[in-house]
Design a protein around this motif. Structure first.
Motif, PDB file in Angstrom:
ATOM      1  N   GLU A  38      68.825 -18.938 -15.559  1.00  0.00           N
ATOM      2  CA  GLU A  38      69.008 -19.709 -14.331  1.00  0.00           C
ATOM      3  C   GLU A  38      68.791 -18.876 -13.075  1.00  0.00           C
ATOM      4  OE1 GLU A  38      73.323 -18.368 -15.190  1.00  0.00           O
ATOM      5  OE2 GLU A  38      71.338 -18.358 -16.111  1.00  0.00           O
ATOM      6  N   GLY A  39      68.218 -17.683 -13.229  1.00  0.00           N
ATOM      7  CA  GLY A  39      68.043 -16.776 -12.101  1.00  0.00           C
ATOM      8  C   GLY A  39      66.732 -16.963 -11.353  1.00  0.00           C
ATOM      9  N   VAL A  40      66.754 -16.528 -10.093  1.00  0.00           N
ATOM     10  CA  VAL A  40      65.578 -16.555  -9.218  1.00  0.00           C
ATOM     11  C   VAL A  40      65.550 -15.222  -8.467  1.00  0.00           C
ATOM     12  CG1 VAL A  40      64.457 -17.676  -7.238  1.00  0.00           C
ATOM     13  CG2 VAL A  40      65.746 -19.053  -8.902  1.00  0.00           C
ATOM     14  N   VAL A  41      64.371 -14.622  -8.360  1.00  0.00           N
ATOM     15  CA  VAL A  41      64.199 -13.405  -7.560  1.00  0.00           C
ATOM     16  C   VAL A  41      63.103 -13.650  -6.538  1.00  0.00           C
ATOM     17  CG1 VAL A  41      63.383 -11.012  -7.567  1.00  0.00           C
ATOM     18  CG2 VAL A  41      65.028 -11.761  -9.287  1.00  0.00           C
ATOM     19  N   TYR A  62      56.910 -13.276  -3.059  1.00  0.00           N
ATOM     20  CA  TYR A  62      56.767 -13.808  -4.412  1.00  0.00           C
ATOM     21  C   TYR A  62      58.116 -14.289  -4.937  1.00  0.00           C
ATOM     22  CZ  TYR A  62      54.242 -14.312  -8.803  1.00  0.00           C
ATOM     23  OH  TYR A  62      53.608 -14.836  -9.890  1.00  0.00           O
ATOM     24  N   THR A  63      58.132 -15.471  -5.517  1.00  0.00           N
ATOM     25  CA  THR A  63      59.344 -16.020  -6.127  1.00  0.00           C
ATOM     26  C   THR A  63      59.149 -16.131  -7.629  1.00  0.00           C
ATOM     27  OG1 THR A  63      59.985 -17.287  -4.160  1.00  0.00           O
ATOM     28  CG2 THR A  63      60.875 -18.022  -6.273  1.00  0.00           C
ATOM     29  N   ALA A  64      60.018 -15.459  -8.385  1.00  0.00           N
ATOM     30  CA  ALA A  64      60.009 -15.546  -9.846  1.00  0.00           C
ATOM     31  C   ALA A  64      61.227 -16.333 -10.289  1.00  0.00           C
ATOM     32  CB  ALA A  64      60.020 -14.155 -10.471  1.00  0.00           C
ATOM     33  N   THR A  65      61.036 -17.274 -11.203  1.00  0.00           N
ATOM     34  CA  THR A  65      62.124 -18.142 -11.657  1.00  0.00           C
ATOM     35  C   THR A  65      62.275 -18.105 -13.167  1.00  0.00           C
ATOM     36  OG1 THR A  65      60.609 -20.026 -11.764  1.00  0.00           O
ATOM     37  CG2 THR A  65      61.862 -19.748  -9.731  1.00  0.00           C
ATOM     38  N   GLY A  66      63.525 -18.168 -13.632  1.00  0.00           N
ATOM     39  CA  GLY A  66      63.781 -18.322 -15.054  1.00  0.00           C
ATOM     40  C   GLY A  66      63.497 -19.752 -15.475  1.00  0.00           C
ATOM     41  N   GLU A  72      63.219 -25.713 -14.035  1.00  0.00           N
ATOM     42  CA  GLU A  72      63.277 -27.148 -14.300  1.00  0.00           C
ATOM     43  C   GLU A  72      63.484 -27.929 -13.007  1.00  0.00           C
ATOM     44  OE1 GLU A  72      66.265 -27.826 -17.235  1.00  0.00           O
ATOM     45  OE2 GLU A  72      65.241 -26.620 -18.765  1.00  0.00           O
ATOM     46  N   LYS A  73      64.128 -27.306 -12.038  1.00  0.00           N
ATOM     47  CA  LYS A  73      64.302 -27.929 -10.725  1.00  0.00           C
ATOM     48  C   LYS A  73      63.374 -27.304  -9.686  1.00  0.00           C
ATOM     49  CE  LYS A  73      69.074 -29.528 -11.188  1.00  0.00           C
ATOM     50  NZ  LYS A  73      70.425 -29.543 -10.584  1.00  0.00           N
ATOM     51  N   LEU A  74      63.338 -25.976  -9.681  1.00  0.00           N
ATOM     52  CA  LEU A  74      62.563 -25.263  -8.676  1.00  0.00           C
ATOM     53  C   LEU A  74      61.170 -24.985  -9.246  1.00  0.00           C
ATOM     54  CD1 LEU A  74      63.286 -24.269  -5.823  1.00  0.00           C
ATOM     55  CD2 LEU A  74      63.824 -22.048  -6.812  1.00  0.00           C
ATOM     56  N   THR A  75      60.362 -26.040  -9.296  1.00  0.00           N
ATOM     57  CA  THR A  75      59.041 -25.953  -9.907  1.00  0.00           C
ATOM     58  C   THR A  75      58.076 -25.175  -9.013  1.00  0.00           C
ATOM     59  OG1 THR A  75      58.288 -27.999  -8.872  1.00  0.00           O
ATOM     60  CG2 THR A  75      59.397 -28.193 -11.005  1.00  0.00           C
ATOM     61  N   ASP A  76      56.932 -24.791  -9.583  1.00  0.00           N
ATOM     62  CA  ASP A  76      55.916 -24.069  -8.817  1.00  0.00           C
ATOM     63  C   ASP A  76      55.488 -24.830  -7.573  1.00  0.00           C
ATOM     64  OD1 ASP A  76      55.996 -22.045 -10.648  1.00  0.00           O
ATOM     65  OD2 ASP A  76      54.035 -22.451 -11.537  1.00  0.00           O
ATOM     66  N   SER A  77      55.301 -26.134  -7.712  1.00  0.00           N
ATOM     67  CA  SER A  77      54.831 -26.930  -6.572  1.00  0.00           C
ATOM     68  C   SER A  77      55.883 -26.977  -5.465  1.00  0.00           C
ATOM     69  CB  SER A  77      54.458 -28.347  -7.015  1.00  0.00           C
ATOM     70  OG  SER A  77      55.585 -29.013  -7.567  1.00  0.00           O
ATOM     71  N   GLY A 112      59.090 -31.439 -13.268  1.00  0.00           N
ATOM     72  CA  GLY A 112      58.109 -30.397 -13.551  1.00  0.00           C
ATOM     73  C   GLY A 112      58.347 -29.744 -14.904  1.00  0.00           C
ATOM     74  N   THR A 113      57.309 -29.152 -15.463  1.00  0.00           N
ATOM     75  CA  THR A 113      57.396 -28.496 -16.760  1.00  0.00           C
ATOM     76  C   THR A 113      57.979 -27.111 -16.604  1.00  0.00           C
ATOM     77  OG1 THR A 113      55.454 -29.693 -17.515  1.00  0.00           O
ATOM     78  CG2 THR A 113      56.058 -27.724 -18.754  1.00  0.00           C
ATOM     79  N   ALA A 114      58.932 -26.745 -17.470  1.00  0.00           N
ATOM     80  CA  ALA A 114      59.553 -25.427 -17.415  1.00  0.00           C
ATOM     81  C   ALA A 114      58.755 -24.435 -18.240  1.00  0.00           C
ATOM     82  CB  ALA A 114      60.986 -25.498 -17.944  1.00  0.00           C
ATOM     83  N   ALA A 115      58.930 -23.163 -17.906  1.00  0.00           N
ATOM     84  CA  ALA A 115      58.333 -22.074 -18.666  1.00  0.00           C
ATOM     85  C   ALA A 115      59.358 -20.966 -18.770  1.00  0.00           C
ATOM     86  CB  ALA A 115      57.056 -21.575 -17.983  1.00  0.00           C
ATOM     87  N   VAL A 116      59.097 -19.994 -19.619  1.00  0.00           N
ATOM     88  CA  VAL A 116      60.054 -18.909 -19.802  1.00  0.00           C
ATOM     89  C   VAL A 116      60.277 -18.190 -18.476  1.00  0.00           C
ATOM     90  CG1 VAL A 116      60.451 -16.700 -20.953  1.00  0.00           C
ATOM     91  CG2 VAL A 116      59.499 -18.621 -22.228  1.00  0.00           C
ATOM     92  N   ILE A 117      59.203 -17.888 -17.794  1.00  0.00           N
ATOM     93  CA  ILE A 117      59.308 -17.292 -16.461  1.00  0.00           C
ATOM     94  C   ILE A 117      58.247 -17.956 -15.595  1.00  0.00           C
ATOM     95  CG2 ILE A 117      59.128 -15.200 -15.091  1.00  0.00           C
ATOM     96  CD1 ILE A 117      59.787 -13.600 -17.544  1.00  0.00           C
ATOM     97  N   GLY A 118      58.679 -18.559 -14.501  1.00  0.00           N
ATOM     98  CA  GLY A 118      57.739 -19.168 -13.584  1.00  0.00           C
ATOM     99  C   GLY A 118      57.699 -18.372 -12.305  1.00  0.00           C
ATOM    100  N   SER A 119      56.623 -18.497 -11.570  1.00  0.00           N
ATOM    101  CA  SER A 119      56.529 -17.741 -10.337  1.00  0.00           C
ATOM    102  C   SER A 119      55.488 -18.329  -9.415  1.00  0.00           C
ATOM    103  CB  SER A 119      56.160 -16.285 -10.654  1.00  0.00           C
ATOM    104  OG  SER A 119      55.089 -16.228 -11.563  1.00  0.00           O
ATOM    105  N   MET A 120      55.713 -18.134  -8.117  1.00  0.00           N
ATOM    106  CA  MET A 120      54.749 -18.523  -7.106  1.00  0.00           C
ATOM    107  C   MET A 120      54.727 -17.452  -6.038  1.00  0.00           C
ATOM    108  SD  MET A 120      53.147 -21.260  -7.916  1.00  0.00           S
ATOM    109  CE  MET A 120      52.438 -21.809  -6.369  1.00  0.00           C
ATOM    110  N   PHE A 121      53.582 -17.263  -5.395  1.00  0.00           N
ATOM    111  CA  PHE A 121      53.472 -16.205  -4.417  1.00  0.00           C
ATOM    112  C   PHE A 121      52.913 -16.741  -3.125  1.00  0.00           C
ATOM    113  CE2 PHE A 121      49.273 -16.617  -6.056  1.00  0.00           C
ATOM    114  CZ  PHE A 121      48.441 -16.320  -5.010  1.00  0.00           C
TER     115      PHE A 121
END
Length: 212
Positions: A131-134, A145-149, A154-159, A199-208
């Motif tokens: 549930e972490g975000v960096v 850059y935002t990296a998400t668990g 599941e809530k904080l999607t790439d878009s 949105g679709t979840a992934a093991v680690i998501g990220s946007m820059f």
């Protein structure tokens, strides 16, 4: 904090400070375990790491208050929850530049992705169920850059992250990093408090984002 403690913290900060080549993800300090090395000498723990002093101590203090409120005021997303601080966790990493030595990664974009994902998944994995975000800010590389668990994503999607970056980019372009981070975290918090995204979840998501 007494003078001896301040001198010791300063010495440790100098010893661990980046050299001219910049920071590596393995050498970057942990604000929860090593707040002094993160420039947070007045804290026993922090969610802000700023060893190069990109923002002021007062700005970092205010940002810490906001980050702690995310933990306290967002719902627990894990299957088991205990205590009062069970929400999503967001941590912030600021630096002057990332290292370019000893790595196969060439572009600032790819280095920022690898750096942020390492912090979130390995070095700063503070949560229980991804549930972490960096949020990573590299000033001279002009990277945000935002990296998400997977659970946070599941809530904080790439878009959504991309949209929020677009809404806060002007702060970073103007060099107002504290204001930009505060606005970004406030928007992330609002999303994390709301209903689950489709949105679709992934093991680690990220946007820059590229500053400027």
């Amino acid at each position: 904090m007494n003078l001896l403690s301040l001198l010791l913290a300063f010495c440790l900060l100098e010893c661990y400070a980046q050299d001219d080549t910049g920071w590596t993800s393995q050498g970057y300090p942990n604000p929860v375990q090593q707040p002094g090395l993160c420039g947070r000498v007045n804290r026993t723990a922090s969610l802000v790491c700023d060893p190069d002093g990109i923002i002021t101590t007062h700005e970092a203090d205010l940002l810490d208050v906001l980050l702690v409120s995310v933990l306290k005021e967002t719902p627990c997303p894990c299957s088991t929850c205990s205590g009062e601080v069970n929400g999503y966790n967001i941590a912030v990493a600021l630096m002057r530049r990332m290292s370019t030595s000893g790595t196969v990664f060439s572009s600032p974009r790819v280095r920022a992705q690898a750096f942020a994902m390492h912090l979130r998944a390995v070095a700063w994995d503070y949560g229980r169920c991804n549930e972490g975000v960096v949020i990573l800010v590299s000033q001279e590389d002009r990277q945000i850059y935002t990296a998400t668990g997977s659970t946070a994503r599941e809530k904080l999607t790439d878009s959504i992250v991309d949209d929020i970056y677009g809404q806060t980019r002007e702060y970073f372009t103007a060099g107002k990093y504290a204001d930009g981070l505060a606005d970004m975290v406030t928007r992330y918090k609002k999303v994390l408090k709301g209903s689950t995204s489709t949105g679709t979840a992934a093991v680690i998501g990220s946007m820059f984002g590229v500053v400027g």
